[in-house]
Design a protein around this motif. Structure first.
Motif, short mmCIF file in Angstrom:
data_model
loop_
_atom_site.label_atom_id
_atom_site.label_comp_id
_atom_site.label_asym_id
_atom_site.label_seq_id
_atom_site.Cartn_x
_atom_site.Cartn_y
_atom_site.Cartn_z
N LEU A 188 -4.07 -2.01 7.57
CA LEU A 188 -2.98 -1.07 7.20
C LEU A 188 -3.07 -0.63 5.72
N LYS A 189 -3.61 -1.31 4.86
CA LYS A 189 -3.84 -1.00 3.50
C LYS A 189 -4.84 0.28 3.60
N LYS A 190 -5.83 -0.03 4.66
CA LYS A 190 -7.05 1.26 4.67
C LYS A 190 -6.44 2.38 5.22
N ARG A 191 -5.53 2.40 6.13
CA ARG A 191 -4.72 3.75 6.70
C ARG A 191 -3.50 4.02 5.90
N ALA A 192 -3.40 3.31 4.59
CA ALA A 192 -2.06 3.72 4.03
C ALA A 192 -2.08 5.15 3.43
N MET A 193 -0.99 5.79 3.31
CA MET A 193 -0.93 7.07 2.65
C MET A 193 -1.11 7.19 1.23
N LYS A 194 -1.76 7.97 0.63
CA LYS A 194 -1.93 8.14 -0.83
C LYS A 194 -0.97 9.05 -1.52
N HIS A 247 10.26 18.42 -2.84
CA HIS A 247 10.17 16.68 -2.72
C HIS A 247 9.16 16.49 -3.91
N LYS A 248 9.63 15.35 -4.81
CA LYS A 248 8.92 15.05 -5.98
C LYS A 248 7.73 14.09 -5.68
N ALA A 249 8.10 13.12 -4.46
CA ALA A 249 7.05 12.39 -4.00
C ALA A 249 6.40 12.82 -2.81
N ILE A 250 4.96 13.21 -2.70
CA ILE A 250 4.16 13.50 -1.73
C ILE A 250 3.30 12.54 -1.43
N TYR A 251 2.91 12.18 -0.04
CA TYR A 251 2.01 11.35 0.16
C TYR A 251 1.07 12.13 1.32
N ILE A 252 -0.22 11.50 1.17
CA ILE A 252 -1.12 12.40 1.92
C ILE A 252 -2.02 11.26 2.72
N ALA A 253 -1.96 11.03 4.04
CA ALA A 253 -2.68 10.42 4.96
C ALA A 253 -4.11 10.38 5.00
N ASN A 254 -4.54 9.18 4.97
CA ASN A 254 -6.09 9.07 4.76
C ASN A 254 -6.76 9.07 6.33
N GLU A 255 -7.54 10.12 6.55
CA GLU A 255 -8.20 10.43 7.56
C GLU A 255 -9.49 9.54 7.78
N ARG A 308 -2.91 -21.10 11.42
CA ARG A 308 -4.20 -20.55 10.71
C ARG A 308 -4.43 -19.53 11.36
N ALA A 309 -4.44 -19.38 12.46
CA ALA A 309 -4.77 -18.08 13.54
C ALA A 309 -3.79 -17.00 13.00
N ARG A 310 -2.33 -17.19 13.17
CA ARG A 310 -1.51 -16.22 12.82
C ARG A 310 -1.74 -15.68 11.28
N LYS A 311 -2.12 -16.67 10.52
CA LYS A 311 -2.22 -16.13 8.81
C LYS A 311 -3.41 -15.23 8.96
N GLU A 312 -4.50 -15.56 9.58
CA GLU A 312 -5.89 -14.64 9.68
C GLU A 312 -5.25 -13.50 10.39
N TYR A 313 -4.44 -13.30 11.46
CA TYR A 313 -4.20 -12.13 12.08
C TYR A 313 -3.53 -11.16 11.27
N GLU A 314 -2.31 -11.80 10.60
CA GLU A 314 -1.47 -11.07 9.61
C GLU A 314 -2.42 -10.49 8.58
N ALA A 315 -3.30 -11.11 7.91
CA ALA A 315 -4.12 -10.75 6.89
C ALA A 315 -5.04 -9.50 7.20
N GLY A 316 -5.52 -9.50 8.40
CA GLY A 316 -6.23 -8.50 9.10
C GLY A 316 -5.51 -7.32 9.22
N VAL A 317 -4.23 -7.45 9.62
CA VAL A 317 -3.45 -6.43 10.03
C VAL A 317 -3.02 -5.69 8.71
N LEU A 318 -2.74 -6.51 7.63
CA LEU A 318 -2.43 -5.98 6.37
C LEU A 318 -3.60 -5.22 5.82
N GLU A 319 -4.63 -5.78 5.96
CA GLU A 319 -6.04 -5.11 5.50
C GLU A 319 -6.17 -3.80 6.23
#
Length: 257
Positions: A182-188, A249-257, A169-180
């Motif tokens: 990463l999603k916040k800091r993911a490039m658009k 390049h046709k695919a361009i990503y922008i990092a969220n600051e 359960r602790a591992r799943k909570e940690y992975e969910a927090g890491v994914l969240e």
């Protein structure tokens, strides 16, 4: 001169009598007798100075040997203890056995029949580990796999199962927090319309910078004109580089600051 004359007067040669001062009478309170009576009335033996007056011990009551040692209680007689004996107790010395009882049972035949009809006695398993006949019991030797035959053999204890569940359960909570996170800091990724509008804006800026560069005079003889020309050249070079990158390049990503 007057002081010297006074000192040398003839009257000063005669001895003078010293007058002693008269002392006033000592003050004595009028309440002194009543205070004395109250003090003697309220006086107790414990408040006096020194030890209290008690009667002296008699010389006959001197300290004897072993007088302060603890003494055991007096032992009760056997007759008093015999009253509390249970019914199935050891027979007394004065008791006589019951005589004249006879039995018709044949103990020899009964024992023989029980030995013949009874199950045979199983011998204890032993292990011999030497040619001289050295042997020992097999059950206590540790060679018999009796522990693997238990019902709970190989079953994970409850505390280990509970701990594994908590860790999972602790591992799943940690992975969910890491994914969240990463999603916040993911490039658009830019869409085609945004990419096209960005490319058009860069080309428009390049056209304006090129037009200003073409409007420069032929002769550049001042420092400000040289600096302005260098600024336009670097701006046009940077715009050309950005336009080239976006077109490649046709695919361009922008990092969220």
């Amino acid at each position: 001169m007057t002081a010297q004359c006074a000192e040398e007067s003839i009257y000063n040669l005669l001895p003078r009598l010293q007058e002693k001062p008269v002392k006033p009478p000592r003050y004595i309170s009028i309440f002194r007798p009543s205070v004395k009576r109250e003090a003697e009335k309220n006086k107790t033996q414990c408040k006096t100075m020194g030890p209290a007056k008690v009667a002296l011990p008699s010389p006959k009551n001197f300290l004897k040997k072993h007088s302060k040692e603890p003494k055991l209680p007096a032992s009760k007689s056997f007759e008093q203890d015999s009253k509390k004996l249970p019914e199935l107790s050891v027979p007394r010395r004065t008791d006589h056995p019951v005589m004249g009882i006879q039995s018709n049972k044949n103990f020899i035949n009964t024992n023989a029949i029980a030995a013949i009809t009874g199950p045979p006695k199983k011998p204890q398993p032993i292990c011999v580990d030497g040619r001289q006949g050295d042997k020992y019991l097999l059950q206590t030797s540790g060679l018999v796999p009796k522990y693997i035959k238990k019902k709970d053999y190989g079953v994970t204890p409850k505390y280990l199962t509970r701990r594994n569940e908590e860790m999972e359960r602790a591992r799943k909570e940690y992975e969910a927090g890491v994914l969240e996170h990463l999603k916040k800091r993911a490039m658009k990724q830019l869409s085609d319309e945004e990419r096209r509008s960005l490319l058009q804006g860069l080309k428009k800026n390049w056209d304006e910078a090129n037009r200003e560069f073409q409007c420069l005079p032929v002769k550049i003889d001042t420092v400000s004109k040289k600096l302005y020309k260098q600024k336009l050249e670097s701006q046009m070079k940077q715009l050309e580089h950005d336009i080239d990158v976006i077109e490649k390049h046709k695919a361009i990503y922008i990092a969220n600051e």
